[in-house]
Design a protein around this motif. Sequence first.
Motif, PDB file in Angstrom:
ATOM      1  N   SER A  82       0.834  -1.200   0.000  1.00 17.03           N
ATOM      2  CA  SER A  82       0.000   0.000   0.000  1.00 17.03           C
ATOM      3  C   SER A  82       0.870   1.253   0.000  1.00 17.03           C
ATOM      4  O   SER A  82       1.973   1.270   0.535  1.00 17.03           O
ATOM      5  CB  SER A  82      -0.912   0.007   1.232  1.00 17.03           C
ATOM      6  N   GLY A  83       0.350   2.280  -0.622  1.00 17.67           N
ATOM      7  CA  GLY A  83       1.067   3.550  -0.668  1.00 17.67           C
ATOM      8  C   GLY A  83       1.880   3.754  -1.920  1.00 17.67           C
ATOM      9  O   GLY A  83       2.298   4.875  -2.212  1.00 17.67           O
ATOM     10  N   ARG A  84       2.147   2.687  -2.672  1.00 15.73           N
ATOM     11  CA  ARG A  84       2.900   2.839  -3.917  1.00 15.73           C
ATOM     12  C   ARG A  84       1.935   3.168  -5.052  1.00 15.73           C
ATOM     13  O   ARG A  84       0.797   2.712  -5.076  1.00 15.73           O
ATOM     14  CB  ARG A  84       3.688   1.572  -4.232  1.00 15.73           C
ATOM     15  N   ARG A  85       2.420   3.926  -6.017  1.00 18.47           N
ATOM     16  CA  ARG A  85       1.551   4.433  -7.073  1.00 18.47           C
ATOM     17  C   ARG A  85       1.180   3.353  -8.076  1.00 18.47           C
ATOM     18  O   ARG A  85       1.951   2.436  -8.352  1.00 18.47           O
ATOM     19  CB  ARG A  85       2.240   5.587  -7.804  1.00 18.47           C
ATOM     20  N   LYS A  86      -0.031   3.489  -8.621  1.00 16.53           N
ATOM     21  CA  LYS A  86      -0.467   2.631  -9.714  1.00 16.53           C
ATOM     22  C   LYS A  86       0.036   3.216 -11.028  1.00 16.53           C
ATOM     23  O   LYS A  86       0.141   4.434 -11.172  1.00 16.53           O
ATOM     24  CB  LYS A  86      -1.986   2.529  -9.734  1.00 16.53           C
ATOM     25  N   VAL A  87       0.326   2.345 -11.990  1.00 18.45           N
ATOM     26  CA  VAL A  87       0.911   2.797 -13.251  1.00 18.45           C
ATOM     27  C   VAL A  87       0.166   2.164 -14.425  1.00 18.45           C
ATOM     28  O   VAL A  87       0.016   0.936 -14.476  1.00 18.45           O
ATOM     29  CB  VAL A  87       2.411   2.421 -13.330  1.00 18.45           C
ATOM     30  N   PRO A  88      -0.312   2.978 -15.375  1.00 17.45           N
ATOM     31  CA  PRO A  88      -0.885   2.406 -16.597  1.00 17.45           C
ATOM     32  C   PRO A  88       0.227   1.871 -17.496  1.00 17.45           C
ATOM     33  O   PRO A  88       1.268   2.516 -17.658  1.00 17.45           O
ATOM     34  CB  PRO A  88      -1.605   3.597 -17.240  1.00 17.45           C
ATOM     35  N   VAL A  89       0.024   0.698 -18.063  1.00 16.64           N
ATOM     36  CA  VAL A  89       1.044   0.061 -18.904  1.00 16.64           C
ATOM     37  C   VAL A  89       0.382  -0.513 -20.149  1.00 16.64           C
ATOM     38  O   VAL A  89      -0.827  -0.760 -20.177  1.00 16.64           O
ATOM     39  CB  VAL A  89       1.788  -1.067 -18.150  1.00 16.64           C
ATOM     40  N   ALA A 143       7.791  -5.213 -15.149  1.00 15.90           N
ATOM     41  CA  ALA A 143       7.480  -3.846 -14.731  1.00 15.90           C
ATOM     42  C   ALA A 143       6.757  -3.848 -13.389  1.00 15.90           C
ATOM     43  O   ALA A 143       6.978  -2.970 -12.542  1.00 15.90           O
ATOM     44  CB  ALA A 143       6.628  -3.157 -15.797  1.00 15.90           C
ATOM     45  N   GLY A 144       5.889  -4.842 -13.171  1.00 12.30           N
ATOM     46  CA  GLY A 144       5.202  -4.951 -11.889  1.00 12.30           C
ATOM     47  C   GLY A 144       6.153  -5.234 -10.743  1.00 12.30           C
ATOM     48  O   GLY A 144       6.031  -4.666  -9.650  1.00 12.30           O
ATOM     49  N   TYR A 145       7.123  -6.118 -10.983  1.00  9.13           N
ATOM     50  CA  TYR A 145       8.124  -6.405  -9.952  1.00  9.13           C
ATOM     51  C   TYR A 145       8.880  -5.136  -9.564  1.00  9.13           C
ATOM     52  O   TYR A 145       9.163  -4.890  -8.385  1.00  9.13           O
ATOM     53  CB  TYR A 145       9.115  -7.450 -10.458  1.00  9.13           C
ATOM     54  N   LEU A 173       7.885  -2.058  -9.816  1.00  5.85           N
ATOM     55  CA  LEU A 173       7.036  -1.137  -9.066  1.00  5.85           C
ATOM     56  C   LEU A 173       7.047  -1.495  -7.585  1.00  5.85           C
ATOM     57  O   LEU A 173       7.090  -0.626  -6.707  1.00  5.85           O
ATOM     58  CB  LEU A 173       5.604  -1.201  -9.596  1.00  5.85           C
ATOM     59  N   GLN A 174       6.991  -2.790  -7.307  1.00  7.80           N
ATOM     60  CA  GLN A 174       6.993  -3.255  -5.922  1.00  7.80           C
ATOM     61  C   GLN A 174       8.370  -3.121  -5.282  1.00  7.80           C
ATOM     62  O   GLN A 174       8.489  -2.790  -4.105  1.00  7.80           O
ATOM     63  CB  GLN A 174       6.537  -4.721  -5.876  1.00  7.80           C
ATOM     64  N   ARG A 175       9.419  -3.366  -6.072  1.00  6.95           N
ATOM     65  CA  ARG A 175      10.793  -3.287  -5.567  1.00  6.95           C
ATOM     66  C   ARG A 175      11.604  -2.333  -6.445  1.00  6.95           C
ATOM     67  O   ARG A 175      12.315  -2.767  -7.357  1.00  6.95           O
ATOM     68  CB  ARG A 175      11.450  -4.675  -5.588  1.00  6.95           C
ATOM     69  N   PRO A 176      11.510  -1.029  -6.216  1.00  6.01           N
ATOM     70  CA  PRO A 176      12.254  -0.069  -7.050  1.00  6.01           C
ATOM     71  C   PRO A 176      13.755  -0.312  -7.059  1.00  6.01           C
ATOM     72  O   PRO A 176      14.443   0.101  -7.989  1.00  6.01           O
ATOM     73  CB  PRO A 176      11.916   1.289  -6.407  1.00  6.01           C
ATOM     74  N   VAL A 177      14.274  -1.005  -6.040  1.00  6.28           N
ATOM     75  CA  VAL A 177      15.713  -1.263  -5.986  1.00  6.28           C
ATOM     76  C   VAL A 177      16.175  -2.094  -7.180  1.00  6.28           C
ATOM     77  O   VAL A 177      17.352  -2.056  -7.560  1.00  6.28           O
ATOM     78  CB  VAL A 177      16.077  -1.970  -4.661  1.00  6.28           C
ATOM     79  N   LEU A 178      15.256  -2.830  -7.823  1.00  4.36           N
ATOM     80  CA  LEU A 178      15.634  -3.642  -8.983  1.00  4.36           C
ATOM     81  C   LEU A 178      16.083  -2.782 -10.154  1.00  4.36           C
ATOM     82  O   LEU A 178      16.788  -3.261 -11.044  1.00  4.36           O
ATOM     83  CB  LEU A 178      14.457  -4.526  -9.413  1.00  4.36           C
TER      84      LEU A 178
END
Length: 515
Positions: free
Chosen positions: A147-154, A192-194, A196-201
């Motif tokens: 929760s709290g992370r932004r949704k992204v259209p793809v 891309a979904g991964y 979003l969840q783990r920006p460190v990637l």
Amino acid sequence: MLPTTRLHLSVSPETAARLPRLGLVTRNREGKTRRTRFRGTRYDTARLLLRKQGFGMELLTVGNGRVVQRTFTSRGVKVTDASPGMPDVGALAEEADDPQLRRRIARWRLVPVFHYVDFAEVVIGLAIGDSRVRMQIRRGILSPAQSGRRKVPVAEVVLALESGSPLALFDIAIAINEYQGARITTREIPEAGYRLQRPVLDRDITKGARPELSVDMSVLDAFRAVMSETLDHLLSNQELLLASNPDAVHQTRVALRRIRAALRAFKAVLPYDKRKAFNGELRWFQQRLGAARDWQVFREDTIPKVSVVRQLPERGLERLRSVALGERRRATREAIDVVGSRRYARLQMHMLRWLNALETDTASGGSGTSLLPFACRALERARQDMLLDERPLSRMTPDELHTLRKRGKKARYATEFFAPLWAESDHRLLLTQLRLIQEKLGETNDAVVARQLLLTLHPGRLASPVDRIIQDWSRETIRQCLGAAQPHWRRFQRCPAFWKLAEPLPAPRSLPSAA
């Protein structure tokens, strides 16, 4: 990558919605168009162990309310009916080939990673001449499970060759790019979904690898292997650069240089007009990315070095860091615009189309040429270019040093391309000296560029003592680096040409096919 049978394109959601009405699609449509809507969740362990193994698991609800489980393994994609709730990890474990891995997967606890929100998929069959292509258009919204992370259209377009020539894939891709814009990507929607969840990637840059060559290959086969690896290097860092990763800018420039070096190393068997046209475009993009890399080096490398050996005023140092950060961000935004442009996508598509055309172009001059004598000539030519000026480095002007550095890169890349034909012990000495020369000449170039960058700033942005201190540091650094590089320059000049003395590695023996 070669020959290409599957092509992934990243497009905007608006482009994806319009694609079924594209003229090339409506004119060449074959069979019924299949439309599906779905939503669902991607699952993995908290440490993303499935992703690390190349596996995946999803629970999806399709348009009619049917719940399906999709498992992704090296064998492909398996779709089975399922019940709402958590996926059956045991079904995925059964797909693993290794018994030990199978037992480990069965014990893993899966958690949601991201959600597919309101996704639409359109599958269209296309007949392009004698070729048959399946086009899949997917668009929707990715929502991280945290929760709290932004949704992204793809949105993405997947072109799969079912029969015929791979050139049809690129004809479609080029048409889409000219219509609304598209780019070739190695990152599919789940990846891309991964991220979003783990920006460190998005910090995981990819470095170039040596191509797999053997003495029994033809020259054109070797060229395709080298170009396939260098283009993989380029595409693997593309999305990271677009996500503002400064290290990806450097790797993209390295990949562009390696592609140009490959075109030069194999120029004897390539059409002159194509080679020159591609080289000109590659050079243009390489230059446009230069400022972003220069300011990154200045901020992350030059300023710390200067502050260690010179006494900088505290306020002047903070101002210098602030100015460098602002300039790096500005230059990185410009680099993102360049790499995200249709012109950049057009270059990649036309180059890959040309390389796939070489698969059947027996008139190109290299399909029947033995690789080993060709490699020896290319290595000798690169060495002779490097040795056009054998004077001590301290006697060369900055322009002459820059020219030597560029020749050294070409010699190093050519040697790395053809090195797999010999044992590592044969080429280690020469490559080591080339690498050490490049390191010191690179530091020399960084010191020269530091002075040039200051000249691009408006007067008054930096205090005069800071400007003077960097100028003094630059002159001293250049002197020290040239002194450190000189022994390696002399050793390189005396290095034996291993391609004249050493025996190449034998061609790998092919295993007998199963009856």
